[in-house]
Scaffold this motif. Structure first.
Motif, PDB file in Angstrom:
ATOM      1  N   UNK A  38       1.034  -1.658  -0.029  1.00  0.00           N
ATOM      2  CA  UNK A  38       0.541   0.005   0.138  1.00  0.00           C
ATOM      3  C   UNK A  38       0.886   1.492   0.034  1.00  0.00           C
ATOM      4  N   UNK A  39       0.538   2.409  -0.505  1.00  0.00           N
ATOM      5  CA  UNK A  39       1.103   2.923  -0.694  1.00  0.00           C
ATOM      6  C   UNK A  39       0.462   4.627   0.542  1.00  0.00           C
ATOM      7  N   UNK A  40       1.292   5.716   1.276  1.00  0.00           N
ATOM      8  CA  UNK A  40       0.558   6.315   1.469  1.00  0.00           C
ATOM      9  C   UNK A  40       1.008   7.668   1.827  1.00  0.00           C
ATOM     10  N   UNK A  41       0.371   9.094   1.325  1.00  0.00           N
ATOM     11  CA  UNK A  41       1.122  10.135   1.354  1.00  0.00           C
ATOM     12  C   UNK A  41       1.005  10.955   2.442  1.00  0.00           C
ATOM     13  N   UNK A  42       2.044  12.027   2.685  1.00  0.00           N
ATOM     14  CA  UNK A  42       1.714  12.304   4.089  1.00  0.00           C
ATOM     15  C   UNK A  42       2.387  13.815   3.416  1.00  0.00           C
ATOM     16  N   UNK A  43       1.970  14.677   3.973  1.00  0.00           N
ATOM     17  CA  UNK A  43       1.783  15.686   4.192  1.00  0.00           C
ATOM     18  C   UNK A  43       1.970  16.494   5.668  1.00  0.00           C
ATOM     19  N   UNK A  44       3.578  17.300   6.012  1.00  0.00           N
ATOM     20  CA  UNK A  44       3.632  17.504   7.223  1.00  0.00           C
ATOM     21  C   UNK A  44       3.045  19.611   7.377  1.00  0.00           C
ATOM     22  N   UNK A  45       3.041  19.803   7.803  1.00  0.00           N
ATOM     23  CA  UNK A  45       2.569  21.104   7.864  1.00  0.00           C
ATOM     24  C   UNK A  45       2.602  22.016   9.457  1.00  0.00           C
ATOM     25  N   UNK A  46       2.870  23.321   9.448  1.00  0.00           N
ATOM     26  CA  UNK A  46       2.137  23.757  10.361  1.00  0.00           C
ATOM     27  C   UNK A  46       1.094  25.110  10.395  1.00  0.00           C
ATOM     28  N   UNK A  47       0.667  25.377  11.727  1.00  0.00           N
ATOM     29  CA  UNK A  47      -1.055  25.963  11.907  1.00  0.00           C
ATOM     30  C   UNK A  47      -0.248  26.725  12.918  1.00  0.00           C
ATOM     31  N   UNK A  48      -0.379  28.033  12.683  1.00  0.00           N
ATOM     32  CA  UNK A  48      -0.595  28.803  14.371  1.00  0.00           C
ATOM     33  C   UNK A  48      -2.342  28.994  15.114  1.00  0.00           C
ATOM     34  N   UNK A  49      -1.977  28.951  16.457  1.00  0.00           N
ATOM     35  CA  UNK A  49      -3.916  29.251  16.374  1.00  0.00           C
ATOM     36  C   UNK A  49      -3.743  28.982  17.941  1.00  0.00           C
ATOM     37  N   UNK A  50      -4.857  28.581  19.005  1.00  0.00           N
ATOM     38  CA  UNK A  50      -5.190  28.224  19.632  1.00  0.00           C
ATOM     39  C   UNK A  50      -6.349  27.317  21.047  1.00  0.00           C
ATOM     40  N   UNK A  51      -6.539  26.776  19.778  1.00  0.00           N
ATOM     41  CA  UNK A  51      -7.899  25.840  19.827  1.00  0.00           C
ATOM     42  C   UNK A  51      -7.429  24.900  18.929  1.00  0.00           C
ATOM     43  N   UNK A  52      -6.813  23.580  19.746  1.00  0.00           N
ATOM     44  CA  UNK A  52      -6.519  22.480  18.877  1.00  0.00           C
ATOM     45  C   UNK A  52      -7.182  21.592  17.823  1.00  0.00           C
TER      46      UNK A  52
END
Length: 88
Positions: A38-52
């Protein structure tokens, strides 16, 4: 607060996966027997905020609208607050 976001996107069960099929065949040519690749694409990034939860809802919206096709893909989202190590 800054959050690390990781989205893993995979094809739903029963969908053809030509990339995984090619990997299986190529590994067989090298002498390795592999089943059910099986193949899986992984996308990583950052976001800013106060509420998870708000961040998570925004990422779900991103997945539904742009990052994947909900008809053929499954996705898993990890929202990890930065600086959660001991002593920070």
């Amino acid at each position: 607060m800054l959050f690390d976001i990781e989205v893993k996107i995979s094809l739903k069960s029963g969908m053809l996966n030509p990339e995984a099929t090619t990997i299986e065949r190529s590994l067989a040519l090298l002498g390795y027997e592999v089943k059910n690749a099986k193949t899986v694409d992984i996308i990583k990034f950052q976001m800013e905020g106060e509420d998870r939860e708000v961040i998570r809802e925004n990422v779900v919206d991103m997945c539904e609208r742009l990052l994947c096709n909900p008809v053929i893909h499954n996705y898993k989202i990890n929202v990890i607050p930065q600086n959660t190590a001991c002593g920070k």
